[in-house]
Write a protein that holds these residues in place. Structure first.
Motif, PDB file in Angstrom:
ATOM      1  N   GLN A 114      76.596  46.532  73.637  1.00  0.00           N
ATOM      2  CA  GLN A 114      75.654  45.211  73.436  1.00  0.00           C
ATOM      3  C   GLN A 114      75.115  45.209  72.005  1.00  0.00           C
ATOM      4  O   GLN A 114      74.792  46.383  71.302  1.00  0.00           O
ATOM      5  N   ASP A 115      74.477  44.203  71.796  1.00  0.00           N
ATOM      6  CA  ASP A 115      73.807  43.929  70.290  1.00  0.00           C
ATOM      7  C   ASP A 115      72.327  44.591  70.568  1.00  0.00           C
ATOM      8  O   ASP A 115      71.643  44.564  71.726  1.00  0.00           O
ATOM      9  N   ALA A 116      72.355  45.759  69.689  1.00  0.00           N
ATOM     10  CA  ALA A 116      71.327  46.535  69.360  1.00  0.00           C
ATOM     11  C   ALA A 116      69.723  45.872  69.073  1.00  0.00           C
ATOM     12  O   ALA A 116      68.699  46.534  69.419  1.00  0.00           O
ATOM     13  N   GLY A 117      69.953  44.822  68.566  1.00  0.00           N
ATOM     14  CA  GLY A 117      68.715  44.048  67.709  1.00  0.00           C
ATOM     15  C   GLY A 117      68.289  43.095  68.646  1.00  0.00           C
ATOM     16  O   GLY A 117      67.106  42.865  68.845  1.00  0.00           O
ATOM     17  N   ASN A 118      68.922  42.717  69.883  1.00  0.00           N
ATOM     18  CA  ASN A 118      68.517  41.644  70.987  1.00  0.00           C
ATOM     19  C   ASN A 118      67.944  42.463  72.096  1.00  0.00           C
ATOM     20  O   ASN A 118      68.565  42.552  73.059  1.00  0.00           O
ATOM     21  N   ILE A 119      66.654  42.967  72.249  1.00  0.00           N
ATOM     22  CA  ILE A 119      65.970  43.834  73.090  1.00  0.00           C
ATOM     23  C   ILE A 119      65.997  42.897  74.548  1.00  0.00           C
ATOM     24  O   ILE A 119      66.040  43.352  75.357  1.00  0.00           O
ATOM     25  N   ASN A 120      65.631  41.746  74.311  1.00  0.00           N
ATOM     26  CA  ASN A 120      65.268  40.745  75.249  1.00  0.00           C
ATOM     27  C   ASN A 120      66.624  40.570  76.134  1.00  0.00           C
ATOM     28  O   ASN A 120      66.506  40.782  77.386  1.00  0.00           O
ATOM     29  N   ALA A 121      67.714  40.451  75.519  1.00  0.00           N
ATOM     30  CA  ALA A 121      69.127  39.987  76.335  1.00  0.00           C
ATOM     31  C   ALA A 121      69.336  41.234  76.772  1.00  0.00           C
ATOM     32  O   ALA A 121      69.922  41.192  77.947  1.00  0.00           O
ATOM     33  N   ALA A 122      69.095  42.450  76.207  1.00  0.00           N
ATOM     34  CA  ALA A 122      69.504  43.870  76.788  1.00  0.00           C
ATOM     35  C   ALA A 122      68.811  44.159  78.027  1.00  0.00           C
ATOM     36  O   ALA A 122      69.310  44.384  79.031  1.00  0.00           O
ATOM     37  N   GLN A 146      64.893  49.372  66.690  1.00  0.00           N
ATOM     38  CA  GLN A 146      64.805  48.164  65.994  1.00  0.00           C
ATOM     39  C   GLN A 146      63.665  48.377  64.979  1.00  0.00           C
ATOM     40  O   GLN A 146      63.833  47.634  63.968  1.00  0.00           O
ATOM     41  N   GLY A 147      62.743  48.979  65.190  1.00  0.00           N
ATOM     42  CA  GLY A 147      61.400  49.228  64.193  1.00  0.00           C
ATOM     43  C   GLY A 147      61.715  50.063  63.013  1.00  0.00           C
ATOM     44  O   GLY A 147      61.663  49.702  61.984  1.00  0.00           O
ATOM     45  N   LYS A 148      62.810  50.956  63.340  1.00  0.00           N
ATOM     46  CA  LYS A 148      63.421  51.968  62.153  1.00  0.00           C
ATOM     47  C   LYS A 148      64.344  51.026  61.245  1.00  0.00           C
ATOM     48  O   LYS A 148      64.384  51.034  60.263  1.00  0.00           O
ATOM     49  N   ARG A 149      65.018  50.063  62.150  1.00  0.00           N
ATOM     50  CA  ARG A 149      65.931  49.217  61.365  1.00  0.00           C
ATOM     51  C   ARG A 149      65.436  48.247  60.515  1.00  0.00           C
ATOM     52  O   ARG A 149      65.656  47.906  59.402  1.00  0.00           O
ATOM     53  N   LEU A 150      64.015  47.759  60.917  1.00  0.00           N
ATOM     54  CA  LEU A 150      63.364  46.525  60.076  1.00  0.00           C
ATOM     55  C   LEU A 150      62.397  47.152  59.445  1.00  0.00           C
ATOM     56  O   LEU A 150      61.575  46.528  58.480  1.00  0.00           O
ATOM     57  N   GLY A 151      62.115  48.437  59.393  1.00  0.00           N
ATOM     58  CA  GLY A 151      61.037  49.100  58.560  1.00  0.00           C
ATOM     59  C   GLY A 151      59.632  48.746  59.283  1.00  0.00           C
ATOM     60  O   GLY A 151      58.534  48.823  58.299  1.00  0.00           O
ATOM     61  N   LEU A 152      59.530  48.601  60.452  1.00  0.00           N
ATOM     62  CA  LEU A 152      58.150  48.172  61.093  1.00  0.00           C
ATOM     63  C   LEU A 152      58.042  48.826  62.076  1.00  0.00           C
ATOM     64  O   LEU A 152      58.641  49.479  63.040  1.00  0.00           O
ATOM     65  N   PRO A 153      56.452  49.390  62.443  1.00  0.00           N
ATOM     66  CA  PRO A 153      55.989  50.063  63.592  1.00  0.00           C
ATOM     67  C   PRO A 153      56.369  49.129  64.966  1.00  0.00           C
ATOM     68  O   PRO A 153      56.397  47.851  64.927  1.00  0.00           O
ATOM     69  N   VAL A 154      56.596  49.667  65.864  1.00  0.00           N
ATOM     70  CA  VAL A 154      56.655  48.968  67.302  1.00  0.00           C
ATOM     71  C   VAL A 154      55.573  47.954  67.415  1.00  0.00           C
ATOM     72  O   VAL A 154      55.829  46.816  68.019  1.00  0.00           O
ATOM     73  N   SER A 155      54.556  48.462  67.105  1.00  0.00           N
ATOM     74  CA  SER A 155      53.218  47.445  67.530  1.00  0.00           C
ATOM     75  C   SER A 155      53.536  46.084  66.854  1.00  0.00           C
ATOM     76  O   SER A 155      53.178  45.004  67.160  1.00  0.00           O
ATOM     77  N   GLU A 156      54.015  46.009  65.529  1.00  0.00           N
ATOM     78  CA  GLU A 156      54.409  44.690  64.685  1.00  0.00           C
ATOM     79  C   GLU A 156      55.484  43.972  65.611  1.00  0.00           C
ATOM     80  O   GLU A 156      55.234  42.764  65.677  1.00  0.00           O
ATOM     81  N   LEU A 157      56.412  44.577  66.232  1.00  0.00           N
ATOM     82  CA  LEU A 157      57.464  44.103  66.998  1.00  0.00           C
ATOM     83  C   LEU A 157      56.825  43.314  68.209  1.00  0.00           C
ATOM     84  O   LEU A 157      57.485  42.441  68.680  1.00  0.00           O
ATOM     85  N   LEU A 158      55.798  43.892  68.682  1.00  0.00           N
ATOM     86  CA  LEU A 158      54.971  43.444  70.105  1.00  0.00           C
ATOM     87  C   LEU A 158      53.806  42.400  69.879  1.00  0.00           C
ATOM     88  O   LEU A 158      53.110  42.186  70.599  1.00  0.00           O
ATOM     89  N   GLY A 159      53.917  41.877  68.387  1.00  0.00           N
ATOM     90  CA  GLY A 159      52.886  40.815  68.004  1.00  0.00           C
ATOM     91  C   GLY A 159      51.977  41.347  66.981  1.00  0.00           C
ATOM     92  O   GLY A 159      51.427  40.308  66.420  1.00  0.00           O
ATOM     93  N   GLY A 160      51.933  42.654  66.779  1.00  0.00           N
ATOM     94  CA  GLY A 160      50.767  42.868  65.479  1.00  0.00           C
ATOM     95  C   GLY A 160      49.642  43.689  66.113  1.00  0.00           C
ATOM     96  O   GLY A 160      48.927  43.021  67.136  1.00  0.00           O
ATOM     97  N   ARG A 161      49.317  44.762  65.777  1.00  0.00           N
ATOM     98  CA  ARG A 161      48.267  45.554  66.047  1.00  0.00           C
ATOM     99  C   ARG A 161      46.956  44.993  65.532  1.00  0.00           C
ATOM    100  O   ARG A 161      46.992  44.466  64.407  1.00  0.00           O
ATOM    101  N   VAL A 162      45.978  45.142  66.408  1.00  0.00           N
ATOM    102  CA  VAL A 162      44.465  44.629  66.029  1.00  0.00           C
ATOM    103  C   VAL A 162      43.678  45.762  66.060  1.00  0.00           C
ATOM    104  O   VAL A 162      42.509  45.806  65.608  1.00  0.00           O
ATOM    105  N   ARG A 163      44.106  47.187  66.119  1.00  0.00           N
ATOM    106  CA  ARG A 163      43.186  48.465  65.916  1.00  0.00           C
ATOM    107  C   ARG A 163      44.388  49.357  65.301  1.00  0.00           C
ATOM    108  O   ARG A 163      45.620  49.109  65.737  1.00  0.00           O
TER     109      ARG A 163
END
Length: 382
Positions: free
Chosen positions: A82-90, A116-133
């Protein structure tokens, strides 16, 4: 463009020793068992997740052994290819094919987010909407059952600036002795610390009505799951009467439970646990229900190791309000680790890295040493 696909999924049961026995109302933990999940993708990226329970089947419907078996037999074959980048579909694919199994699904979702975070160079918190702390205040559980020992332990934690929130596990003993134990600790610590209790469903409603009043009168800030998760009407009555806030924990086994609890006014605070909701994305749906209903939030734990703790932390970093802080202290209970770098706890907080993915790497030698089964059982493309 050819999409990146999941090429294999491996589950590894790891047994790690703890610093001391950890007493709950229904079980005493002598060690902690993690299920480590490794998702490998066609672009060479690997994601790491963790599924961890408390006390085998004494707490919930999943055990480390059932998690591994169900992933290997039922869930992994649905994801390979399955598509590794489409977490919602998975995750929707898993939900359509398998009911429940939220602990197993949480570890898988965490691994997919890490990749996906490693693939895009982003922390997981940013994939989840963005950290506020960047950090989360963390509670510590005093679970020895000995009053003097627990007070000394709390004083040490205050001195080294690691914790100033303390939870006490009660309910296994006689009620009057449990109350005396808690009150003595609160009186010793005074205003220097927040003291809370977790009853793990051990009381009936009549006992809870009186006990909650006594606890509130003596400065206890929060009372977690005092009665059975099945008695939602009783939880609502207790929540209306108790001077101290009542927190739902075992009552929330899925996102739908959170909706029903909010509708019925059964709790003033929700304990958020990624394992019981099905992953970091799923737990944020429970948080949204609570926020809409004016219910306070607390970042809970299943006493995960470093992987599951960071997966939870990345979700909690994104919440606008985390009024009751967190209890992400699971790694601190362990005497051994399987990560190359331990999590950073200082100044009463867990500090979460901004590096891609979850921000961790496995120590392969230690993982191999502590894994229960030394043979690989990865499910992969033929």
């Amino acid at each position: 463009m050819t999409s990146t696909v999941i090429t294999s999924l491996e589950t590894i049961i790891v047994d790690l020793p703890t610093i001391r026995p950890h007493k709950l109302a229904m079980h005493t933990m002598q060690n902690q068992t993690l299920v480590v999940i490794r998702v490998r993708c066609s672009d060479g990226v690997e994601g790491i997740g963790e599924s961890t329970t408390i006390g085998g089947l004494s707490y919930g419907n999943e055990s480390p052994e059932s998690i591994k078996t169900n992933i290997d037999t039922h869930l992994a074959p649905l994801l390979v290819g399955q598509d590794a980048g489409n977490i919602n579909a998975a995750m929707l694919r898993l939900d359509r094919a398998a009911k429940g199994n939220t602990f197993a699904k949480s570890g898988i979702e965490s691994a997919l987010l890490d990749a996906q975070g490693k693939r895009l160079g982003l922390p997981v918190s940013e994939l989840l909407g963005g950290r506020v702390r960047d950090a989360l205040q963390v509670a510590w559980t005093l679970a020895s059952g000995d009053t003097a020992r627990d007070i000394a332990e709390a004083e040490k934690m205050l001195d080294i600036r690691r914790h100033r929130i303390f939870k006490l596990k009660i309910g296994a003993g006689e009620v009057h002795k449990d109350l005396a134990h808690v009150i003595a600790i609160k009186h010793a610590l005074g205003d220097r610390a927040s003291v809370r209790v977790d009853v793990n469903q051990a009381w009936d409603e009549a006992v809870a009505i009186r006990a909650c009043q006594v606890l509130a009168d003596n400065g206890i800030d929060l009372i977690e799951q005092p009665i059975s998760r099945n008695n939602r009407a009783g939880m609502a009555r207790l929540n209306a009467r108790s001077p101290a806030p009542i927190m739902a924990d075992e009552s929330i086994e899925c996102v739908e439970d959170a909706f029903n609890l909010a509708r019925e006014g059964a709790a003033s605070v929700f304990a958020l646990k990624i394992a019981k909701n099905g992953g970091p994305r799923a737990v944020l749906r429970t948080a949204a229900i609570a926020e809409a209903a004016g219910i306070g939030l607390y970042g809970g734990t299943m006493l995960e190791g470093g992987i599951g703790t960071l997966a939870s932390a990345h979700a909690f970093l994104t919440l606008a309000k985390l009024t009751w802080d967190t209890e992400l202290f699971g790694p601190l209970l362990l005497t051994e680790d399987i990560l190359t770098q331990p999590l950073v706890y200082r100044d009463f907080q867990l500090h979460v890295p901004r590096t891609p993915g979850l921000g961790l790497s496995l120590d392969e030698e230690r993982l191999a040493f502590f894994r229960r089964d030394k043979t690989s059982t990865a499910i992969s493309l033929a």
